[in-house]
Design a protein around this motif. Structure first.
Motif, mmCIF file in Angstrom:
data_model
loop_
_atom_site.group_PDB
_atom_site.id
_atom_site.type_symbol
_atom_site.label_atom_id
_atom_site.label_comp_id
_atom_site.label_asym_id
_atom_site.label_seq_id
_atom_site.Cartn_x
_atom_site.Cartn_y
_atom_site.Cartn_z
ATOM 1 N N UNK A 131 0.986 -1.226 -0.020
ATOM 2 C CA UNK A 131 0.136 0.157 -0.140
ATOM 3 C C UNK A 131 0.861 1.222 -0.086
ATOM 4 N N UNK A 132 2.080 1.204 0.823
ATOM 5 C CA UNK A 132 2.894 2.334 0.672
ATOM 6 C C UNK A 132 3.492 2.692 -0.467
ATOM 7 N N UNK A 133 3.908 1.400 -1.264
ATOM 8 C CA UNK A 133 4.241 1.645 -2.542
ATOM 9 C C UNK A 133 3.349 2.138 -3.670
ATOM 10 N N UNK A 134 2.115 1.730 -3.343
ATOM 11 C CA UNK A 134 1.114 2.217 -4.287
ATOM 12 C C UNK A 134 0.899 3.604 -4.043
ATOM 13 N N UNK A 135 1.015 4.236 -2.719
ATOM 14 C CA UNK A 135 1.222 5.586 -2.517
ATOM 15 C C UNK A 135 2.287 6.452 -3.170
ATOM 16 N N UNK A 136 3.358 5.762 -2.983
ATOM 17 C CA UNK A 136 4.398 6.379 -4.095
ATOM 18 C C UNK A 136 4.391 6.560 -5.369
ATOM 19 N N UNK A 137 3.861 5.462 -5.966
ATOM 20 C CA UNK A 137 3.592 5.275 -7.353
ATOM 21 C C UNK A 137 2.422 6.493 -7.635
ATOM 22 N N UNK A 138 1.336 6.539 -6.931
ATOM 23 C CA UNK A 138 0.309 7.298 -7.172
ATOM 24 C C UNK A 138 0.561 8.792 -7.106
ATOM 25 N N UNK A 139 1.653 9.375 -6.699
ATOM 26 C CA UNK A 139 2.179 10.564 -6.695
ATOM 27 C C UNK A 139 2.259 11.129 -8.203
ATOM 28 N N UNK A 140 2.843 9.906 -8.993
ATOM 29 C CA UNK A 140 3.176 10.528 -10.424
ATOM 30 C C UNK A 140 1.740 10.398 -11.247
#
Length: 224
Positions: A131-140
């Protein structure tokens, strides 16, 4: 002939790791250092001297680990059906999973500090990282989407860690070591005393663990 290994050199990110380790120590022990306290430090030995400098307690050359074990043992007997508790006793057997969270809280209340000994299962930890990785990716992709995913991560983190039931360590002895590392003075019979030599070794172990070095590597490390 064995190759001579060069000492670790703190520079760049290494300095940042060291600064974070000192900040963790300040937070855990409630110490405050002046902004220029470490300016003239030129070796790890001098660094440890500065870290230990604020302490003004009566020096007693007794064993904190032994005192912490008997303190923890006396409390565990109240919440465990095991008649004999030794440093090698398995925490899983002493504190049953069913009421583990409530039991740990009760033990912490009697000890006077948090043990921070419980963690979520490996599967739930992996879920949080995803979920944290998804947060980072979704920033872009979209800031609003990133905020939504971030909120989900924070909520999931709170729920999962509030209900964590897995032990971070396996035995009573390992828990005692963790107690002394994170709550040295409260683990002693008299919190107004200190074993100066023992505490210094504990600080070395504390810093070494956080910067990812062995104690020997830390003591031999140099500043770039």
């Amino acid at each position: 002939m064995a190759e001579d290994t060069k000492p670790f050199v703190f520079e760049g990110y290494g300095y940042e790791d060291l600064e974070l380790a000192i900040m963790h120590f300040e937070k855990d022990y409630g110490f405050t250092y002046a902004n220029d306290a470490f300016t003239n430090v030129k070796s790890i030995a001098e660094l440890i001297d500065v870290i230990c400098a604020p302490i003004s307690k009566e020096n007693k050359e007794d064993c904190t680990s032994q005192q912490a074990f008997y303190k923890l043992k006396s409390v565990l007997h109240k919440y465990s059906e095991e008649a004999v508790i030794t440093p090698s006793s398995q925490l899983e057997k002493l504190i049953k999973r069913k009421n583990r969270i409530a039991t740990i809280r009760s033990i912490e209340n009697e000890l006077g500090f948090e043990l921070k000994v419980l963690k979520p299962t490996a599967e739930l930890s992996l879920f949080l990282w995803l979920v944290f990785l998804g947060t980072v990716v979704s920033v872009f992709i979209s800031m609003y989407f990133a905020m939504l995913i971030g909120f989900i991560w924070l909520l999931s983190y709170w729920i999962i860690y509030s209900n964590a039931k897995e032990f971070k360590v396996e035995t009573v002895g390992e828990l005692v070591k963790q107690m002394v590392m994170n709550n040295y003075f409260k683990s002693r019979r008299d919190p107004n005393t200190i074993n100066e030599q023992e505490f210094r070794k504990m600080v070395i172990s504390f810093i070494a663990d956080l910067v990812g070095l062995t104690e020997e590597e830390l003591l031999e490390a140099q500043f770039g």
